[in-house]
Write a protein that holds these residues in place. Structure first.
Motif, PDB file in Angstrom:
ATOM      1  N   LEU A  34       0.828  -1.207   0.000  1.00 17.04           N
ATOM      2  CA  LEU A  34       0.000   0.000   0.000  1.00 17.04           C
ATOM      3  C   LEU A  34       0.866   1.261   0.000  1.00 17.04           C
ATOM      4  CD1 LEU A  34      -2.819  -1.139   2.439  1.00 17.04           C
ATOM      5  CD2 LEU A  34      -3.039  -0.701  -0.012  1.00 17.04           C
ATOM      6  N   ALA A  35       1.991   1.219   0.713  1.00  8.04           N
ATOM      7  CA  ALA A  35       2.917   2.356   0.701  1.00  8.04           C
ATOM      8  C   ALA A  35       3.516   2.536  -0.692  1.00  8.04           C
ATOM      9  CB  ALA A  35       4.017   2.158   1.740  1.00  8.04           C
ATOM     10  N   MET A  36       3.768   1.419  -1.406  1.00 11.27           N
ATOM     11  CA  MET A  36       4.289   1.498  -2.775  1.00 11.27           C
ATOM     12  C   MET A  36       3.272   2.108  -3.734  1.00 11.27           C
ATOM     13  SD  MET A  36       6.667  -1.759  -3.732  1.00 11.27           S
ATOM     14  CE  MET A  36       5.615  -3.072  -3.173  1.00 11.27           C
ATOM     15  N   LEU A  37       2.003   2.039  -3.405  1.00 15.05           N
ATOM     16  CA  LEU A  37       0.971   2.656  -4.234  1.00 15.05           C
ATOM     17  C   LEU A  37       0.830   4.148  -3.960  1.00 15.05           C
ATOM     18  CD1 LEU A  37      -1.856  -0.028  -4.064  1.00 15.05           C
ATOM     19  CD2 LEU A  37      -0.399   0.526  -6.003  1.00 15.05           C
ATOM     20  N   GLY A  38       1.509   4.627  -2.920  1.00 14.79           N
ATOM     21  CA  GLY A  38       1.450   6.047  -2.591  1.00 14.79           C
ATOM     22  C   GLY A  38       0.428   6.397  -1.532  1.00 14.79           C
ATOM     23  N   CYS A  39      -0.124   5.405  -0.858  1.00  9.35           N
ATOM     24  CA  CYS A  39      -1.082   5.673   0.222  1.00  9.35           C
ATOM     25  C   CYS A  39      -0.352   6.270   1.417  1.00  9.35           C
ATOM     26  CB  CYS A  39      -1.773   4.384   0.661  1.00  9.35           C
ATOM     27  SG  CYS A  39      -2.768   3.610  -0.605  1.00  9.35           S
TER      28      CYS A  39
END
Length: 94
Positions: A34-39
């Motif tokens: 999710l952090a890799m998606l920019g969240c």
């Protein structure tokens, strides 16, 4: 009643860290994804139903790693767009 895919049920075992008073199981890999998606922390915390401070305390390494991977992917895409596709607008930012 006809048996179809809509009627299918199953169980799965989730492995991860127990977070919060309700002992919610959160897989570190999913936090990193999710952090890799920019969240941001608040969005990820809301997804799992925990506070953003609890998420930050327990998954600081995964959050940092995911965001660093995102930055690298964006830089690669930007370089590709500037050098291979010869996009002048992107070249200005390099």
């Amino acid at each position: 009643m006809a048996q179809g895919k809509a009627d299918a049920w199953g169980e799965t075992i989730i492995q991860g860290r127990l977070i919060g008073r309700n002992n919610i199981v959160i897989p570190p890999e999913q936090v990193e994804d999710l952090a890799m998606l920019g969240c941001n922390n608040k969005e990820i915390a809301n997804f799992f139903g925990v506070t953003d401070s609890a998420l930050g305390r327990n998954f600081a390494e995964e959050l940092t790693k995911g965001r660093e991977i995102l930055k690298q992917k964006l830089r690669r895409a930007m370089l590709h767009n500037a050098c291979v596709n010869m996009n002048a607008a992107v070249q200005i930012f390099l």
